[in-house]
Design a protein around this motif. Structure first.
Motif, PDB file in Angstrom:
ATOM      1  N   ASN A 149       0.817  -0.898   0.130  1.00 56.21           N
ATOM      2  CA  ASN A 149       0.037   0.238   0.374  1.00 56.21           C
ATOM      3  C   ASN A 149       0.902   1.341   0.085  1.00 56.21           C
ATOM      4  N   LEU A 175       2.141   1.850  -3.512  1.00 57.15           N
ATOM      5  CA  LEU A 175       0.822   2.080  -4.032  1.00 57.15           C
ATOM      6  C   LEU A 175       0.930   3.850  -4.010  1.00 57.15           C
ATOM      7  N   ASP A 191       0.012  -5.644 -11.113  1.00 57.91           N
ATOM      8  CA  ASP A 191      -1.426  -4.946 -12.114  1.00 57.91           C
ATOM      9  C   ASP A 191      -1.861  -3.423 -11.044  1.00 57.91           C
ATOM     10  N   ARG A 192      -1.995  -2.632  -9.723  1.00 59.22           N
ATOM     11  CA  ARG A 192      -2.227  -2.005  -9.421  1.00 59.22           C
ATOM     12  C   ARG A 192      -1.788  -0.714  -9.531  1.00 59.22           C
ATOM     13  N   ARG A 212      -1.795   0.113 -13.178  1.00 59.36           N
ATOM     14  CA  ARG A 212      -3.460   1.031 -12.943  1.00 59.36           C
ATOM     15  C   ARG A 212      -3.042   2.382 -13.002  1.00 59.36           C
ATOM     16  N   MET A 213      -2.213   2.553 -11.773  1.00 60.98           N
ATOM     17  CA  MET A 213      -1.738   3.655 -11.802  1.00 60.98           C
ATOM     18  C   MET A 213      -1.172   4.828 -12.703  1.00 60.98           C
ATOM     19  N   GLU A 263      -5.939   5.641 -12.718  1.00 60.16           N
ATOM     20  CA  GLU A 263      -6.320   5.983 -11.264  1.00 60.16           C
ATOM     21  C   GLU A 263      -6.161   5.859 -10.094  1.00 60.16           C
ATOM     22  N   LEU A 288      -5.511   3.728  -4.952  1.00 60.61           N
ATOM     23  CA  LEU A 288      -5.974   1.905  -4.333  1.00 60.61           C
ATOM     24  C   LEU A 288      -5.076   1.499  -3.633  1.00 60.61           C
ATOM     25  N   TYR A 289      -5.625   0.401  -3.371  1.00 54.96           N
ATOM     26  CA  TYR A 289      -5.288  -0.444  -1.942  1.00 54.96           C
ATOM     27  C   TYR A 289      -5.792  -1.476  -1.782  1.00 54.96           C
ATOM     28  N   LEU A 290      -4.493  -2.124  -0.337  1.00 55.00           N
ATOM     29  CA  LEU A 290      -5.350  -4.135  -1.176  1.00 55.00           C
ATOM     30  C   LEU A 290      -5.770  -3.771   0.557  1.00 55.00           C
TER      31      LEU A 290
END
Ligand code: SAM
Ligand code: SF4
Length: 474
Positions: free
Chosen positions: A417, A420, A460-461, A464-465, A469, A472-474
């Motif tokens: 996180n 991200l 993946d995130r 997307r960032m 996007e 985003l976090y887990l």
């Protein structure tokens, strides 16, 4: 009448001077063997008793001091990895009824321009902070009867309300204000504050009473029980601290540890964070220029290391009171959160008129911009700056957070996180130089990420960032 905790009648001065003196005396001159035993216990991440912390602090053997630092580094790495949470203080008012001998905001300082931000001014400050990339703020207030819990709650709403398509929003507002009663704390809880922070300054009661010359802050027990009242009001992340330089630092560390233990006993959870401000020169505060108990850098570093060992799962906060060189050393031995690009006068982020050393609450030792601080964290230390607020927003706070922290959760969630949020920072706010350093660090962290499933979620995130996007976090 002020409403103390419902535990109030049972609460007492749990930071008892005689007990602390006894603990300090027990290890006047600790045996090297005893120090090694204590360090072996600390390596098990079980924390330390106050008297064990006292023994480490009183050790005079330089080689063993190095062993203390090395053990603190080990614990820091094992629990927190190479992640550092970043925040900024936002001073809302410097109006104050108290006369704390060490503070530039004290009521008797007639030379200070008093300023309380309006909603519009708060908005301007937050816009500047958001444009810099901040997501976590610590709001700071003097204590004044006209500025009560309802008003403080409104200032929190004002901060959360400032959002923009370009720079996002503040995701966690922590508070540093004078102790409130349970009702007052409930109001802060209702508007969604993160941590309630309040420093006890000195746990040595005679010193406390001498230095708090007049005003509501003179009431030692009212302040000591503040965290209990906050817990009772539902605020389960509380932050403690002591102001180093006012009294014997060993006594103060033991005071903090007794306070933490009492919270654990009564609420099942210790402090979420501990801060250790060191006395800095402040306008018309004579004592701040001549601390009664000056703490050397070596002693101060030991305080940080011993706290890391004594309360391994508690966040340790470092502010810009310390200079950039020394901040580097302190990060290594245990600090897990730090502020950057700070101003300590209400309005100073948006109005250069107030960005002057002579009006700040105290002298800032690290005056680098946030971008410079981030570049140094990532480039010089290889640490991942994090603005993560996922736990708080998913209700993983207080006792729940501590339980998770003890099972390796920090590595599993906090590191990805953090990466991200770092990616988000690099995309939206960083200078090209910082971005290049940061991207290289993220690539390295992803390559070394141990868990293949989580690595997949993370990559993946991150992609997307990059595609636009956010949050985003887990
Ligand atoms: N008024 C509230 C209170 O006293 O709890 C909160 C705001 S006060 C500005 C925040 C903290 O600043 C204090 O708790 C104290 O530890 C710290 N502080 C005050 N004067 C300082 C100085 N000269 N140097 C370093 N820290 C100082
Ligand atoms: Fe006021 Fe807090 Fe400063 Fe004391 S430390 S004078 S209470 S702002």
């Amino acid at each position: 009448m002020k409403q103390d905790s419902t535990l109030g009648e049972g609460l007492h001065n749990f930071v008892d001077e005689a007990t602390i003196r006894e603990e300090m005396a027990r290890f006047e001159n600790p045996e090297p063997g005893r120090i090694r035993e204590i360090l072996a216990k600390a390596r098990e991440k079980q924390g330390l008793d106050p008297e064990e912390a006292a023994a480490l602090l009183r050790n005079k053997d330089r080689d063993l001091d190095e062993a203390i630092f090395e053990t603190a580094m080990h614990i820091k790495k094992a629990i927190y990895g190479n992640r550092l949470v970043v925040f900024a203080p936002l001073y809302i008012t410097n109006e104050c009824k108290n006369r704390c001998a060490y503070c530039g905001f004290k009521a008797s300082n007639k030379e200070l321009d008093r300023r309380t931000l309006t909603s519009e001014e708060i908005k301007r400050e937050v816009e500047v902070l958001e444009d810099l990339g901040h997501k976590r703020l610590l709001l700071v207030y003097g204590e004044h009867p006209k500025l009560g819990a309802d008003w403080i709650a409104q200032t929190v709403r004002d901060v959360y309300a400032v959002t923009s398509a370009k720079s996002g929003e503040i995701r966690r507002v922590n508070i540093n204000c004078a102790p409130l009663d349970v009702e007052g704390f409930r109001k802060l809880h209702e508007v969604g504050i993160g941590t309630y922070q309040c420093f006890h300054e000195s746990y040595h009661r005679p010193t406390y009473e001498k230095l708090h010359v007049s005003g509501p802050k003179r009431d030692f027990l009212w302040r000591l029980h503040a965290m209990h009242r906050a817990q009772e009001a539902g605020i389960d992340d509380v932050g403690m601290g002591a102001l180093f330089g006012l009294y014997d630092p060993v006594f103060e560390v033991l005071g903090l540890l007794h306070h933490a233990k009492q919270l654990e006993r009564d609420w099942g959870v210790g402090p979420h964070t501990i801060s250790f401000p060191r006395l800095e020169p402040a306008l018309n505060a004579d004592i701040a220029y001549n601390p009664p108990y000056p703490t050397t850098d070596h002693e101060f570093k030991k305080i940080v290391a011993v706290l890391r060992l004594a309360v391994p799962y508690t966040g340790l906060i470092l502010t810009t009171r310390e200079n950039s060189e020394f901040r580097r050393e302190l990060i290594e031995v245990g600090v897990s959160q730090l502020s950057g690009g700070s101003r300590t006068y209400p309005g100073a982020y948006s109005d250069p008129e107030y960005d002057r050393p002579d009006v700040q609450q105290f002298c800032v030792g690290d005056s680098r911009s946030l971008d410079e601080v981030i570049r140094s964290i990532a480039g010089d230390h290889g640490y991942v700056p994090s603005w993560c607020t996922a736990c708080y927003r998913l209700g993983r706070t207080g006792e729940h957070f501590m339980e998770l922290a003890k099972t390796g959760f920090i590595q599993k969630f906090c590191l990805p996180n953090g990466l991200l949020t770092f990616k988000e920072y690099l995309e939206d706010y960083a200078s090209p130089e910082t971005k290049a350093i940061g991207e290289a660090l993220i690539r390295k962290e992803v390559d070394n990420f141990p868990d293949p499933d989580r690595k997949h979620l993370l990559t993946d995130r991150l992609a997307r960032m990059e595609a636009g996007e956010r949050d985003l976090y887990l």
